[in-house]
Design an enzyme around this catalytic site. Structure first.
Site, mmCIF file in Angstrom:
data_model
loop_
_atom_site.group_PDB
_atom_site.id
_atom_site.type_symbol
_atom_site.label_atom_id
_atom_site.label_comp_id
_atom_site.label_asym_id
_atom_site.label_seq_id
_atom_site.Cartn_x
_atom_site.Cartn_y
_atom_site.Cartn_z
ATOM 1 N N HIS A 269 -1.859 -2.479 -9.505
ATOM 2 C CA HIS A 269 -2.785 -1.892 -9.034
ATOM 3 C C HIS A 269 -4.100 -2.914 -8.706
ATOM 4 O O HIS A 269 -4.435 -3.273 -9.652
ATOM 5 C CB HIS A 269 -3.390 -0.593 -9.139
ATOM 6 C CG HIS A 269 -3.775 0.212 -8.054
ATOM 7 N ND1 HIS A 269 -5.463 0.001 -7.916
ATOM 8 C CD2 HIS A 269 -3.443 1.319 -7.184
ATOM 9 C CE1 HIS A 269 -5.501 0.945 -6.844
ATOM 10 N NE2 HIS A 269 -4.738 1.466 -6.412
ATOM 11 N N ASP B 192 2.978 5.669 -6.903
ATOM 12 C CA ASP B 192 4.270 5.458 -6.106
ATOM 13 C C ASP B 192 5.454 5.547 -6.675
ATOM 14 O O ASP B 192 6.571 5.530 -6.134
ATOM 15 C CB ASP B 192 4.005 4.338 -5.176
ATOM 16 C CG ASP B 192 2.978 4.486 -3.925
ATOM 17 O OD1 ASP B 192 2.936 5.607 -3.411
ATOM 18 O OD2 ASP B 192 2.374 3.765 -3.738
ATOM 19 N N HIS C 269 0.984 -1.165 0.003
ATOM 20 C CA HIS C 269 0.036 0.158 0.037
ATOM 21 C C HIS C 269 0.806 1.138 0.024
ATOM 22 O O HIS C 269 1.780 1.417 -1.008
ATOM 23 C CB HIS C 269 -0.875 -0.025 1.123
ATOM 24 C CG HIS C 269 -2.094 0.754 1.302
ATOM 25 N ND1 HIS C 269 -2.373 1.624 0.263
ATOM 26 C CD2 HIS C 269 -3.010 0.997 2.205
ATOM 27 C CE1 HIS C 269 -3.500 2.179 0.669
ATOM 28 N NE2 HIS C 269 -3.749 1.959 1.939
HETATM 29 N N1 CMC Z 1 5.585 -7.130 -9.846
HETATM 30 C C1 CMC Z 1 5.369 -8.431 -10.582
HETATM 31 N N2 CMC Z 1 4.187 -9.100 -10.612
HETATM 32 C C2 CMC Z 1 3.124 -8.269 -10.093
HETATM 33 C C3 CMC Z 1 3.048 -7.261 -9.413
HETATM 34 C C4 CMC Z 1 4.422 -6.510 -9.314
HETATM 35 N N3 CMC Z 1 4.650 -5.283 -8.910
HETATM 36 N N4 CMC Z 1 2.105 -7.059 -9.015
HETATM 37 C C5 CMC Z 1 1.107 -7.954 -9.579
HETATM 38 N N5 CMC Z 1 1.794 -8.853 -9.915
HETATM 39 C C6 CMC Z 1 1.170 -10.147 -10.396
HETATM 40 C C7 CMC Z 1 0.968 -11.120 -9.506
HETATM 41 O O1 CMC Z 1 2.009 -11.708 -9.287
HETATM 42 C C8 CMC Z 1 -0.136 -11.941 -10.009
HETATM 43 O O2 CMC Z 1 0.459 -12.691 -10.998
HETATM 44 P P1 CMC Z 1 -0.373 -14.139 -11.138
HETATM 45 O O3 CMC Z 1 -1.657 -13.708 -12.024
HETATM 46 O O4 CMC Z 1 0.505 -14.896 -12.443
HETATM 47 O O5 CMC Z 1 -0.419 -14.976 -9.990
HETATM 48 C C9 CMC Z 1 -0.853 -10.735 -11.058
HETATM 49 O O6 CMC Z 1 0.032 -9.745 -11.144
HETATM 50 C C10 CMC Z 1 -2.064 -10.234 -10.066
HETATM 51 O O7 CMC Z 1 -1.615 -9.434 -9.028
HETATM 52 P P2 CMC Z 1 -2.272 -9.472 -7.546
HETATM 53 O O8 CMC Z 1 -1.309 -9.642 -6.660
HETATM 54 O O9 CMC Z 1 -3.250 -11.035 -7.634
HETATM 55 O O10 CMC Z 1 -2.983 -8.214 -7.642
HETATM 56 P P3 CMC Z 1 -3.723 -7.637 -6.242
HETATM 57 O O11 CMC Z 1 -4.646 -6.699 -6.679
HETATM 58 O O12 CMC Z 1 -3.912 -8.379 -5.072
HETATM 59 O O13 CMC Z 1 -2.471 -6.470 -5.810
HETATM 60 C C11 CMC Z 1 -0.989 -4.726 -5.742
HETATM 61 C C12 CMC Z 1 -2.187 -5.420 -6.235
HETATM 62 C C13 CMC Z 1 -0.646 -3.455 -5.715
HETATM 63 C C14 CMC Z 1 -0.879 -5.189 -3.866
HETATM 64 C C15 CMC Z 1 0.503 -5.538 -6.295
HETATM 65 O O14 CMC Z 1 0.148 -5.155 -7.679
HETATM 66 C C16 CMC Z 1 1.714 -5.044 -5.822
HETATM 67 O O15 CMC Z 1 2.025 -5.687 -4.737
HETATM 68 N N6 CMC Z 1 2.458 -4.091 -6.348
HETATM 69 C C17 CMC Z 1 3.574 -3.743 -5.847
HETATM 70 C C18 CMC Z 1 3.521 -2.621 -4.676
HETATM 71 C C19 CMC Z 1 3.004 -1.371 -5.071
HETATM 72 O O16 CMC Z 1 3.407 -0.845 -5.803
HETATM 73 N N7 CMC Z 1 1.858 -0.943 -4.385
HETATM 74 C C20 CMC Z 1 1.305 0.533 -4.477
HETATM 75 C C21 CMC Z 1 -0.111 0.279 -5.032
HETATM 76 S S1 CMC Z 1 -0.802 2.091 -5.455
HETATM 77 C C22 CMC Z 1 -0.760 2.886 -3.923
HETATM 78 C C23 CMC Z 1 -1.670 2.475 -3.146
HETATM 79 O O17 CMC Z 1 -3.038 2.915 -3.397
HETATM 80 O O18 CMC Z 1 -1.362 2.132 -1.945
#
Ligand code: CMC
Length: 429
Positions: free
Chosen positions: A306, A364, A265
């Site tokens: 996201h 971010d 987050h």
């Molecule tokens: N790098 C590599 N792979 C990723 C990433 C990433 N940053 N984000 C998602 N994926 C992959 C994930 O492994 C999954 O792959 P598969 O379908 O093969 O299992 C797929 O993409 C879907 O991701 P998810 O984790 O199921 O998506 P989510 O909606 O649960 O998580 C997130 C969203 C923001 C937590 C995640 O994208 C992440 O951890 N990003 C990095 C941290 C980040 O930049 N966070 C800031 C978000 S914006 C500011 C805020 O609002 O807080």
């Protein structure tokens, strides 16, 4: 609002009719509140398909990359408004007219100082503590100092608490920084704008008061606007959940700060810079892209992806423009970290793994580069996010308390042991 109905057929039982609710825009939602009576609950860990509340504050269309506050696009707010005006909008539902704005700004300025005794609270923390750890503590402690606005059932108390939080967050954030530096804490200056005052408290000292660059103050203000609210994210939902038990606003915001801290987050802005440091050089990018794709490696590209945006994060677009302006103003050319970030973005955006999963740079990804250029240390990045998001949290808290609400109490799918009897210690294997 509920013309259509959904029918749920549960084997061996009569079909259940569920109303379908329609908002002003966005997907319809199936109202499952009546389902409990049938002895069933819905199962949705991570709230992948659950609307936790009704709200009029912020709308996101993740597929189109749209973000509206009270109907106004974020790009217009960033361009034509300022942070305090955006705060007024989030809190009250409408942009202020000139008179309302002057009154609001003056009220906020009236509350910028914190209780003098709060300073001694800082002494209990180690100077090398993470600023977010100190923020969780000192913001929670506000409830011990401002007893006179804690009646959550009194709309006037809610109003005063909201203003106090918006007004005092920059002061507390700067105090956290000064404490970590071992420098004297600076009092707020009410002749400055909200962003200028924050930069003054951060970077000036009693022995040297330097003028604040208008370009940097504008960039700071824009960063505040871009982080002001983002509907029902993890920290806002935490604030609502804490508030639903009747907890006081300062305690609720402290809970929000704790939820924001995580790297998935708000902690991502700090994590982006740490990641860029770790990658070190463009020649290492391929290795880190491979790590991000490897399911057996916990590494993720910080600042990418996201839950809601499956298109460009509109905040990232404005942030990138601001980033160019700030680096231009500061005469920063050929910054190796920026170069690395741009190359990383380029590679990720053309890689099938990221394209298939709609993983775009989020807010971010760029904010850290700007904050670093302004001179804000990495460990303070998430504090800046918390400062700016406080108005969003408090607007949601106020919205919830202004109409009938229930304590948030999710159910569970229990997969643990069935009832069993305790075996005497001497007989246990
Ligand atoms: N790098 C590599 N792979 C990723 C990433 C990433 N940053 N984000 C998602 N994926 C992959 C994930 O492994 C999954 O792959 P598969 O379908 O093969 O299992 C797929 O993409 C879907 O991701 P998810 O984790 O199921 O998506 P989510 O909606 O649960 O998580 C997130 C969203 C923001 C937590 C995640 O994208 C992440 O951890 N990003 C990095 C941290 C980040 O930049 N966070 C800031 C978000 S914006 C500011 C805020 O609002 O807080």
């Amino acid at each position: 609002m509920a013309d259509k109905k959904a029918q749920l057929v549960i084997e061996g039982a009569a079909p259940v009719e569920l109303p379908i609710l329609t908002g002003t825009v966005g997907p319809d939602v199936i109202d499952v509140r009546g389902l409990g009576a049938t002895g069933h609950f819905t199962f949705d860990p991570g709230f992948m398909a659950t609307a936790s509340c009704e709200s009029k504050i912020t709308y996101i269309d993740g597929d189109k990359g749209v973000l509206l506050h009270r109907g106004y696009p974020i790009e217009q707010l960033a361009e034509k408004s300022d942070y305090l005006e955006t705060c007024y909008l989030l809190l009250n539902g409408e942009l202020p007219n000139a008179e309302q704005k002057a009154q609001f700004v003056s009220t906020v300025k009236n509350h910028t100082m914190v209780h003098e005794q709060l300073k001694s609270f800082f002494n209990g923390f180690r100077r090398d503590a993470h600023p977010m750890a100190v923020m969780c503590g000192v913001v929670g402690a506000l409830s011990a100092f401002y007893h006179d606005s804690l009646d959550i059932n009194n709309p006037q108390h809610r109003e005063i608490s909201a203003v106090r939080l918006v007004a005092k967050m920059p002061t507390l954030a700067a105090m956290v920084y000064k404490y970590s530096m071992g420098q004297p804490m600076m009092y707020p200056r009410n002749d400055l704008s909200y962003a200028e005052n924050f930069l003054h408290m951060m970077f000036n000292t009693p022995c040297e008061i330097k003028p604040i660059s208008p370009v940097l103050a504008k960039a700071m203000d824009r960063i505040f606007i871009l982080h002001a609210d983002h509907e029902q994210n993890a920290s806002t939902s935490t604030v609502r959940l804490a508030g639903s038990s009747g907890a006081n606003p300062f305690a609720c915001i402290a809970a929000g700060i704790a939820a924001l801290w995580g790297p998935a987050h708000g902690g991502a802005n700090e994590a982006v810079l740490t990641m860029l440091d770790e990658i070190g050089d463009v020649s290492n990018i391929d290795k880190y892209i491979a790590k991000a794709k490897d399911k057996n490696d916990p590494f993720k590209l910080m600042g990418f992806g996201h839950r809601v945006y499956k298109n460009r994060d509109p905040r990232a677009t404005v942030m990138k423009k601001t980033c160019d302006e700030v680096l231009g103003e500061l005469g920063i050319k050929n910054d190796p970290q920026l170069e690395l970030a741009m190359r990383l973005e380029e590679i990720a955006l053309t890689d099938p793994y990221f394209i298939e999963r709609s993983l775009y740079p989020n807010v971010d990804f760029y904010s850290g580069i700007i904050l670093k250029a302004i001179g804000i240390p990495t460990s303070m990045f998430t504090v800046i996010f918390a400062l700016a998001r406080t108005v969003g949290w408090i607007s949601h808290w106020k919205e919830m308390l202004s109409s009938p609400y229930k304590i948030g109490r999710p159910r569970q799918l229990y997969t643990g042991e069935l009832q069993r009897d305790i075996v005497e210690l001497k007989d246990r294997k």
